[in-house]
Structure formats: structure tokens, C-alpha cells
Enzyme design. Structure first.
Site, short mmCIF file in Angstrom:
data_model
loop_
_atom_site.label_atom_id
_atom_site.label_comp_id
_atom_site.label_asym_id
_atom_site.label_seq_id
_atom_site.Cartn_x
_atom_site.Cartn_y
_atom_site.Cartn_z
N CYS A 166 0.68 -1.13 -0.06
CA CYS A 166 0.05 -0.04 -0.34
C CYS A 166 0.93 1.01 0.18
O CYS A 166 0.20 2.81 -0.25
CB CYS A 166 -1.23 -0.18 1.05
SG CYS A 166 -0.27 -0.19 2.57
N HIS A 226 -1.56 7.57 6.84
CA HIS A 226 -1.07 5.79 7.14
C HIS A 226 -1.97 5.65 8.35
O HIS A 226 -2.38 6.57 9.46
CB HIS A 226 0.08 6.15 8.30
CG HIS A 226 0.76 4.78 8.67
ND1 HIS A 226 0.47 4.59 9.93
CD2 HIS A 226 1.67 3.64 8.38
CE1 HIS A 226 1.18 4.02 10.77
NE2 HIS A 226 1.21 3.01 9.67
N HIS A 263 -1.44 0.92 7.17
CA HIS A 263 -1.85 0.32 6.34
C HIS A 263 -2.15 1.78 5.75
O HIS A 263 -2.07 2.85 6.45
CB HIS A 263 -3.30 0.42 6.06
CG HIS A 263 -3.74 0.09 4.53
ND1 HIS A 263 -3.15 -0.61 3.50
CD2 HIS A 263 -5.13 0.75 3.77
CE1 HIS A 263 -4.39 -0.32 2.02
NE2 HIS A 263 -5.07 0.66 3.02
#
Length: 1046
Positions: free
Chosen positions: A178, A593, A601
Site C-alpha cells: 500500500c 497512515h 496501512h
């Protein structure tokens, strides 16, 4: 057979009536059977209403004996229970106005009756249904164990992966990537950067053999990056796979698949590689001049460091790319920048004393793309691990950087000194205001204006001449009821002792008065304390002083507040003059974040400068967003999500976001037209492969449909099971359009009998018309009633559902005709004649009179409603048995089906909040169970816990996150994530740490992309009577089970 069925129904009716009478007797204590039956009749079978009737009547009857009341010693129990010598300890006082007592009495009675029902046995039909359910659950469990769906596995249906119109293309997460998606999408949406990458041509001398390691690594990466950007421009896929570019990066990072990369680290590395790649090209093309690197010109700036070190002044220029900013201790981006631009004691720079050390930073050259790296991680020395800073930090959509420019240093220094002076003055004013707002010397403090008001109210109260204790003698309890040597005030403090409680009760009870009798407050007792003695002159002087002091305090407080507001406003506008708003930078992208320091993620919010809107890029999911959503996810302080990197662009440099134009026609180039020829061919080839995949899928579906059609034409002999089912038609399985069930046949017969009684000498057609009118009137009345939650009349008949949802009149008329034209009515001559009349009328209806497609849609919606009801009912039954894994799948399908129904109208489905609550509770309880298994440390249990998370909870999270308005669902998701993130800082075995690190990115993925689920669980076939009865039972049980205020 009909007589036997009638006998069974009559027996069931008697049984239920007797159950209601027993419950009424238990709740109210009334034994007169005639009174109970009359109350049940008046309330139309509604237990709560019957209790209300009876208790309202009994409240008017004077009590023959006043019983002493005690409060139970159970924690949190505030109900009064009779313990008189003639009273039962379980009888609840219903003579008062407390509705909670009534509800609790009903709940206790129902609990007792249900317990007795369970002890006496369950019907054969319910046992059969339970067996079907168990078999279905076993099959679902086996399916779960057989299939282990990956979070990022592609849907087998290529149409699910097809790009919609010109929606931006997403990037597939190919294993904790990601961080790659967030950075690449932010850079790709900078049109100037996109053009540089797409039009990059590798140096001619590097085609044969790379000269060094940098060329061996960077040039292949640039090739893959060009291919990736080209697909993002022209692909027909919803998202593309970046695996080849990612693999090159991972090799350089020397990381394994389970590690997550830091966004700032990756961005640094990416810009270095790009700089190197373009430098090779620039050196090849230079013509005696110093080569220009477009990456350097785009992303790098310079600042001047001016300061004093150990008494010696210095001045030097430095280059910067990403500018690091500390977050801890600051509330907004400007405060962070101010702190970053000034280090140490800087007074020495402007005076002769140069004993101190410090420095200032001044930007001399800002890059077109300015990236701020927000340092939200810090190392905890005590714990020996990094921790994330979740503090809130605000940042503006437009950032003016004039105050940090070297050319404005003199005016900025003056303004900083002025702000410093104003803040010092502001601190003094705030301290003074605090003394007014928190007055007093003890631990509890109050606003001074309130203290004066309270004193004024006390002085103005009516004087009393007696002690507050003396005038209670008449209403105080007898001395024998109180412990010896104990005052009333100490009773409340000390609580009851065992000697004060009658020996008949096993539970310790505290002495209180019976409500509405002994403890009634005398009418002449003042509500507030008042002075004993005060003269008119004293009162006049005191009131005058207090009024004057209160006015003075109010004026002083208001003046302080206004002065503080003016200073705040002055500080805010300090840099708003025209000379300090000449260097605007617009926010282009925010990299977010979510998680903790060790795992999390990433996703990105990117501004679409041409559509003037924010877009959310979350791996394969690309959705429209808003500034409000960005604030919530990026500022921090609200949940574990916060901005990690801010990308601003020079608002005056329009070339950064400007579209390309055709040099000959002057038209804007879009899509494939912006690509060089080699990349255009590459994208076309990929699109051809995807189109072939779509064609193969269509062929496969067509073949399946053809096979099913052929199989359906083959005649089959009915099995014994089918013959048995045909004898008892169900709404969900009956092939007729109305899907008539036994209870509908009975309703039809009752309507026909009433019509015959009214018009015995009329023909079949007139009787049928009258019967239909009577049936419609009955159903209309049901549709207009407002029943309790456990009694949903829509389940009894489709027409109730149709009326409430305003179905067309023709749909209702045809449904009634089909009800009376059903073959199940052919059991006697009169009904058979009416059935034939109804069938004849159905045949006479012309195609243009009733739209059969619309008719089928309405009946399909009703079937969906009943199916949703069964999903909900079975899910709630499993929930109450604490079988949360089984309950979850039913509740998921109940919620999804119900949401689709409610999209067509508010009365098409059930209470969405109810289903949402129990779905959420299932997930929370399963999350706790999985966490407990993980904490056990046993390999098998840890694996079982992670299977629960990966196969049940993680796929469900997008369902909770997709509706941003459902705050409770979002909070629940945060609670579940926080539980697992809390393990990051704990010591654990290496294998557990590895599993946790591998699992957390899936849990913290904020994508609202709905992953595929297994097929819906199988449902048993219920008759309408069974469905209504089970539904009522489960809804009644919910009413006595406290759950989140429901």
C-alpha cells in the site's frame, strides 16, 4: 384431514391463550380468570397492553395492608420488591407509575414461560428445522475450511474488474505494498511528472549493457514505471498489477514480503533512482553545458542556514528534498514550520552578545513540488520500541510560505517579535480569566459569577425558624426500624447491617420507605436551604452588594474574553497583508497512515485540479471524497489514522497540472493520445487480453445457461420428498404466482363464509366479489395498524406489504384474485365455484391491464422481504445462543438484502439499525475471541484465531466502512484494530511476531472494496404461522435483553 388440521389449530390457540393467562396471573397477581380473560380480549392479545389495563384498574383500589418495602442488595438494582409476610418475593410493585417496572415484570414472566417451554420439550417441526439449520451451518463451516480466500485475490468475474467510464485506475496490493500505491498515485496525478516518466527514453549507450550497478537497477525500473503509468492512463481494467516494478524495489530494499516500507524511506529511494536515471540521460544529451536534471528541478529546493555556533557566526546554503517536520507539541502546520526554521537561542544573531548557539533557516529557492515529511513516529527509550504520535495536526488547503522566505526575513523577524509579545500578554490575560472562571481554594472550583448568584439565591430564600431535622419527626420511620445510636445521615453512608434485615429474606436489604406513601415530601418543606434569621435591612444591603459584584464580575469576564479574542485574531492576521501572500502552495496530495509504529496501512487523498474535488486512492479502490473526510482521516487525534506526508505544489506554476495540447489542432490530448507510440501499443495489447477475458466469460455463461435450459426440458419423476412438500405448499416454494400457503387458504375460506352469511341467496360471482372486499378490508386494517415490533403484519400476507408500500391497485387486485382462484380452495362445492369464477376473471385480464413484469417484481420483492426476515431471525437466534460465527453470516446477508429493500422505500424492509447493531456485536465478540486465541500462544489456537480474522472479520470490515454516516460501525472497526495494534509493543515469540506483522496490514486496510463472500446460507422452509411465531419469539426476547440501549 381438514378436521384434524382444525383440531390442531384449535389446540394451539387454546394453548397460547392459556400461556397468556398464566403470564398475566404471574405479573399482576390477579387470580380471577374472568378479569384476566376480559383484559386479554380488550387488549387484542397484546400482553403489555393487558398488563397496563389491569394495573391501571388495581391502582385505584385501596391497599388492605401496607407492606414494608426493601431494596435488593444486588448492584445496580433500583426496583422495589415486596417482602411482606403474605407476599411472594418475586412480585413486583406495579401500583406506581414506573413503566420500567412493567417492562421488567413482562420480561421476567416471558423468561419464566420460555424456560418452562424448554424444559417441557420442543415440537417435532422445530426439531426438524433445527436439524436443517445445523446441517446448513456445518456445510458453511466446511466451505470456510475448504476455501481460504486471499484478501487481494481477483474476482473470477472480469466485469467486476472492468474500468467504469473514465474513473481513475487503481493499483493492486501485491503483498503489503500500500506504501507503493499511495506514493505512485500521488506522483502519477502530477501531470508534469507523468509526462516526464512517459516520455523518458533510455540512453542509447545503455541499450546494450549497463555500465554500472545503478544503470543495471534504475533503467529496468524506469521501463516498468513507464509501463505502469501507461496502464494507469489507458487501461480498461479497474486496477492494474504493479508486481514487476515492486519486485525491483523490494530487491533494492532487501526486504521480505511481510515487511512494510516506510513512505518517506520509499519516496527518498524512488526520487534518488529517478534522479539517477534522468541524470544518465541528461549527461548524454548535454552540449558543453552543465546537465539539468528535471527531477532535481521539480522536487528539490534550497535554504540558507544562518546562525551562531560556539560564539562564531556562520552562513551556508543547503539543498533539500522532503522537508522533515516534528508533530509532537504543535497544533498546525505553521507552528511546525516555525519550530523547524528556528533552532536554539537566536537572540544572539541580532545582538553583540554571541555566547549562545542557534540558527535560522530561510528558504532561498522553493521547489515546484514541496513535500513535508511529518515525523509521527518517535522512539520510546523506556520501552525500547518506536511509538506513533496520534496528536491532531491541522494543515490548510492553501499554504502561504512568504514568511519563511529569505527575502522577507527582516519583516518576518519583526512580526515574530510582535507575536511573541502578544502571546506573553495573552498568557497573562488567560491566567486572569481563569481566576474568574475557576474560583475557590479547594479541589472543586466554580465560576465566580455563579458563586455570587448562588449566594444571592440563598439570601433571597424564604427564612425558616426550625432545624432541617426537627420538622421531619412526623414522617420519619419508627425508631425500632433504625439501628441503635445511628442518625439518619449515617444510615446512607454506612449502608445496611445484617441485623436490620428480617430473617425471611436471604438477601441483605437496606431500609427505605415505600414510594408514594411514607416518603412523600411535606408540602410546606422548602426545596432549598434558606437562612434562619435575616432582617429586611440586612437582606436589602446584601442583595445590593451581590447584584453589584455580580455585574462587575460579568463585565470583567467579558472584557477579558473580548481582549483574548482580539489578540488571537491579531495573531491570525499577522501574515495576511498583501506582501505576505505572494507565494501560495496548493495541497496536492495527503498520504495517510493508519495503525501503529510497527505496522499499518497507507492510502492517499489526491486533489483533482480539473474536476475541483478530492479523490481517495486506496489500492484497487478509487472513490470520490471530500475535504471533510480528508480532515477526519488526516488531521489525527480522532482515530489511529493521520497524515504522514503532505505534498504541496506551487499554485502559480500551472504547467505542473496542465493538460497537453495537440500542436497542430490545439485540442486537449486525453487518454491514449497522451502516450508515446511504444506505450500505446503496449496498452492496446493488454486491453486486447482483457477483452478476450470478457469474451470468454460471456461464452462460459452462455454455455451454462444453455445447459440449464436443456436440463430443465428433461421431464423428471417427482421424488417422495417433493411429493411430501407438494402436500404442504410454502410461500417460498409454491410454484403459483401468489405462493399461497395454508393460512391464506383459511383466510379465503373465512372471507367466503362471511360473504355467504351476508348474501346466501346470491350467485358465486357476487359472493366472490363480497369475499374479496371483506378480505381486502381486513388486510387494509392490518396495514394501517401500528403493531409492536414482535408483530409484523407484513409477514402474514403479501397484500399488507403491498398496501404499506403503495403498490399499484391492479397488482393488489390480481393478487387477491389469484388467492381466491387457487386450487387449494377446491375442497367443497361452494368454494370450488368461487375458485372457478376467480380463475375465469384472471383469464379475462388483458396484458395491457396489468404489467406482468411489474407484478412479478412486486412478488419477488415480497419473497426477498420474507427471506431477509428469515436471515435476520435465524441470525438473532444464533446470536442469543452465543453462536457468533454462525450468526454473523446470516446477519450479513440480512443487512445487505435489507439495505437493498430499503433503497426502494422505508417500509420495504426491517429496522436497519437493529440489524446493524447485532452484526456489529457479532464482529466485536468474534474479534475478542480471536484475540484471546492469539494471546494463548498455542500454535493451533493462534492459527484458529487468525482464520477467524482473515475469513470472517477482515472481509466484513468494508461492509462497516462503506457507510461513512454510521458512526458506531466506524468506532467498532477502530476498536477491533486497536485491540490487535496493542500487541505491537509487547514481547512475544518470533513466530507470533511474524504472523502478526503479516496479518495486520489486511486488518488495517481501509479499502471499502467489498470482497467476495460464500453463497448465502441455506434457509429452512417455514410456514407463515411458524415464521410469524418464531419472529415474535425472538423479537420479544430482544426486548428484555439490554443491548446498546435497544
Amino acid at each position: 384431514l381438514t378436521g384434524v388440521q382444525g383440531l390442531f389449530q384449535f389446540s394451539a390457540c387454546v394453548f397460547h391463550q392459556q400461556t397468556f393467562l398464566n403470564q398475566l396471573r404471574e405479573i399482576t397477581g390477579i387470580n380471577d380468570i374472568q378479569v384476566l380473560q376480559q383484559a386479554l380480549k380488550d387488549s387484542n392479545g397484546n400482553l403489555e397492553l393487558a398488563v397496563a389495563f389491569l394495573t391501571a384498574k388495581n391502582a385505584k383500589v385501596p391497599q388492605l395492608e401496607e407492606a414494608t418495602y426493601y431494596q435488593t442488595a444486588l448492584p445496580g438494582n433500583d426496583r422495589y420488591i415486596s417482602v411482606g409476610s403474605q407476599a411472594d418475593t418475586n412480585v413486583i410493585d406495579l401500583t406506581g407509575d414506573d413503566k420500567d417496572d412493567l417492562q421488567r415484570a413482562i420480561a421476567l414472566s416471558l423468561e419464566e414461560s420460555n424456560r418452562a417451554f424448554r424444559e417441557t420439550g420442543i415440537t417435532d417441526e422445530e426439531q426438524a428445522i433445527s436439524r436443517v439449520l445445523e446441517a446448513s451451518i456445518a456445510e458453511n463451516k466446511a466451505s470456510l475450511k475448504r476455501t481460504h480466500p486471499e484478501v487481494w485475490s481477483d474476482s473470477p468475474n472480469p466485469y467486476d474488474r472492468k474500468r467504469q467510464d473514465n474513473c481513475p485506475v487503481g493499483l493492486k496490493n501485491v503483498g503489503n505494498t500500500c506504501w507503493f500505491s499511495a506514493v505512485i498515485q500521488s506522483l502519477f496525478n502530477l501531470l508534469e511528472f507523468r509526462r516526464l516518466v512517459l516520455n523518458f527514453n533510455p540512453p542509447a549507450n545503455a541499450q546494450d549493457l549497463p555500465r554500472n550497478q545503478k544503470e543495471h537497477r534504475n533503467l529496468p525500473f524506469m521501463r516498468e514505471l513507464r509501463y505502469l503509468f501507461a496502464l494507469l492512463v489507458g487501461s480498461k481494467r479497474k486496477y492494474v498489477d504493479p508486481s514487476r516494478a515492486v519486485e525491483i524495489l523490494k530487491d533494492a530494499f532487501k526486504s521480505n514480503d511481510s515487511q512494510q516500507q516506510d513512505v518517506s524511506e520509499f519516496t527518498h529511494k524512488l526520487l534518488d533512482w529517478l534522479e539517477d536515471a534522468f541524470q544518465i540521460k541528461a549527461e548524454e544529451e548535454r552540449d558543453g553545458e552543465k546537465p539539468k536534471n528535471p527531477m532535481v528541478e521539480l522536487f528539490y529546493g534550497r535554504f540558507l542556514a544562518v546562525g551562531v555556533l560556539e560564539g562564531k557566526k556562520f552562513e551556508n546554503t543547503e539543498m533539500f528534498g522532503q522537508y522533515p517536520l516534528q508533530v509532537n507539541g504543535f497544533k498546525d502546520l505553521h507552528e511546525c514550520l516555525e519550530a523547524a526554521m528556528i533552532e536554539g537561542e537566536i537572540e544572539s544573531l541580532h545582538s553583540e552578545n554571541s555566547a549562545k548557539s542557534g540558527q535560522e533557516h530561510w528558504f532561498t529557492e522553493l521547489p515546484p513540488v514541496l513535500t513535508f515529511e511529518l515525523s509521527r513516529f518517535e522512539f520510546n527509550q523506556a520501552l525500547g520500541r518506536p511509538e506513533k504520535i496520534h496528536n491532531k495536526l491541522e494543515f490548510p488547503p492553501i499554504l502561504y510560505l512568504d514568511r519563511y522566505m529569505h527575502k522577507n526575513r527582516e519583516i518576518t523577524r519583526i512580526k515574530r517579535d510582535e507575536i511573541k509579545r502578544l502571546k506573553e500578554y495573552l498568557t497573562v490575560l488567560q491566567q486572569r480569566l481563569e481566576r474568574y472562571l475557576s474560583y475557590g481554594s479547594g479541589p472543586k472550583r466554580f465560576p465566580l459569577v455563579d458563586v455570587l448568584q448562588y449566594a444571592l439565591e440563598f439570601a433571597s430564600s424564604k427564612p425558616v425558624c426550625t432545624s432541617p431535622v426537627d420538622d421531619l419527626g412526623a414522617s420519619a420511620p419508627a425508631s425500632s426500624m433504625l439501628p441503635a445510636q445511628t442518625s439518619p445521615s449515617t444510615i446512607e453512608q454506612q449502608g445496611p447491617s445484617s441485623s436490620d434485615v428480617p430473617s425471611t429474606s436471604p438477601v441483605q436489604r437496606s431500609v427505605i420507605h415505600k414510594p408514594f406513601t411514607q416518603s412523600r415530601i411535606p408540602p410546606d418543606l422548602p426545596m432549598h436551604p434558606a437562612p434562619r434569621h435575616i432582617t429586611e435591612e440586612e437582606l436589602s444591603v446584601l442583595e445590593g452588594c451581590l447584584h453589584r459584584w455580580r455585574t462587575e464580575v460579568e463585565n470583567d469576564t467579558r472584557d477579558l474574553q473580548e481582549s483574548i479574542s482580539r489578540i488571537h485574531r491579531t495573531i491570525e492576521l499577522m501574515y495576511s497583508d498583501k506582501t505576505m501572500v505572494q507565494v501560495p502552495y496548493r495541497l496536492h496530495a495527503v498520504l495517510v497512515h493508519e495503525g501503529q509504529a510497527n505496522a499499518g496501512h497507507y492510502w492517499a487523498y489526491i486533489y483533482d485540479h480539473h474536476q475541483n474535488r478530492w479523490m481517495k486512492y486506496n489500492d484497487i479502490s478509487v472513490t470520490k471524497s471530500t475535504w471533510e473526510e480528508l480532515e477526519r482521516d488526516s488531521f489525527g487525534g480522532y482515530r489511529n489514522a493521520s497524515a504522514y506526508c503532505l505534498m504541496y505544489i506551487n499554485d502559480k506554476e500551472q504547467y505542473l497540472i496542465q493538460e497537453e495540447f495537440n500542436k497542430e489542432t490545439g485540442q486537449i490530448l486525453v487518454g491514449m493520445d497522451t502516450l508515446p507510440s511504444d506505450l500505446r501499443d503496449y496498452v492496446k495489447e493488454d486491453n486486447k487480453r482483457f477483452e478476450k477475458e470478457l469474451e470468454e466469460w460471456d461464452v462460459e455463461l452462455a454455455q451454462k445457461a444453455q445447459q440449464e435450459k436443456l436440463l430443465s426440458q428433461i421431464p423428471r419423476a417427482p421424488t417422495s420428498v417433493q411429493m411430501f412438500q407438494a402436500g404442504e405448499p410454502e410461500y417460498l416454494e409454491q410454484p403459483s404466482r401468489t405462493d399461497i400457503s395454508k393460512h391464506l387458504k383459511e383466510d379465503s375460506v373465512q372471507a367466503i363464509n362471511k360473504a355467504l352469511a351476508e348474501q346466501e341467496d346470491r350467485g358465486p360471482e357476487a359472493i366472490m366479489d363480497t369475499a374479496i372486499k371483506l378480505e381486502y378490508t381486513r388486510l387494509l386494517k392490518l396495514a394501517q395498524e401500528d403493531p409492536p415490533p414482535e408483530c409484523d403484519y407484513r409477514l402474514r400476507h403479501a397484500i399488507v406489504y403491498f398496501i404499506q408500500n403503495q403498490a399499484p391497485k391492479k397488482i393488489i387486485e390480481r393478487t387477491l384474485l389469484e388467492q381466491f382462484g387457487d386450487h387449494n380452495l377446491s375442497f367443497d362445492e361452494r368454494c370450488r365455484n368461487i375458485m372457478k369464477v376467480a380463475q375465469a376473471k384472471l383469464e379475462m385480464i388483458k396484458p395491457d391491464e396489468v404489467n406482468m413484469e411489474e407484478y412479478e417484481r412486486w412478488h419477488q420483492d415480497y419473497r426477498n422481504f420474507r427471506e431477509t426476515t428469515m436471515f435476520l431471525m435465524v441470525g438473532l437466534e444464533f446470536f442469543q445462543k452465543k453462536s457468533y460465527m454462525e450468526a454473523l453470516l446470516y446477519l450479513i446477508y440480512a443487512y445487505q438484502n435489507n439495505k437493498e429493500l430499503l433503497s426502494k422505500g422505508p417500509y420495504r424492509g426491517h429496522d436497519e439499525e437493529l440489524i446493524s447493531h447485532y452484526r456489529r456485536e457479532c464482529l466485536l465478540k468474534l474479534n475478542e475471541h480471536a484475540a484471546a486465541l492469539f494471546e494463548s500462544g498455542d500454535d493451533q489456537e493462534v492459527n484458529n484465531g487468525l482464520i477467524i480474522m482473515n475469513e470472517l472479520i477482515v472481509p466484513c470490515l468494508p461492509l462497516l466502512l462503506v457507510d461513512e454516516m454510521e458512526e458506531k460501525d466506524i468506532v467498532a472497526v477502530e476498536d477491533m484494530r486497536n485491540r490487535w495494534c496493542s500487541y505491537l509493543g509487547q514481547e512475544m515469540e518470533p513466530n507470533l511476531q511474524e504472523k502478526l506483522t503479516d496479518f495486520l496490514p489486511k486488518l488495517l486496510d481501509c479499502s471499502t472494496e467489498i470482497k467476495g463472500f460464500n453463497d448465502p446460507p441455506k434457509l429452512p422452509s417455514y410456514s407463515t404461522h411458524e415464521l410469524c411465531e418464531r419472529y415474535a419469539r425472538i423479537m420479544l426476547s430482544l426486548s428484555r435483553t439490554p443491548a446498546d440501549g435497544r
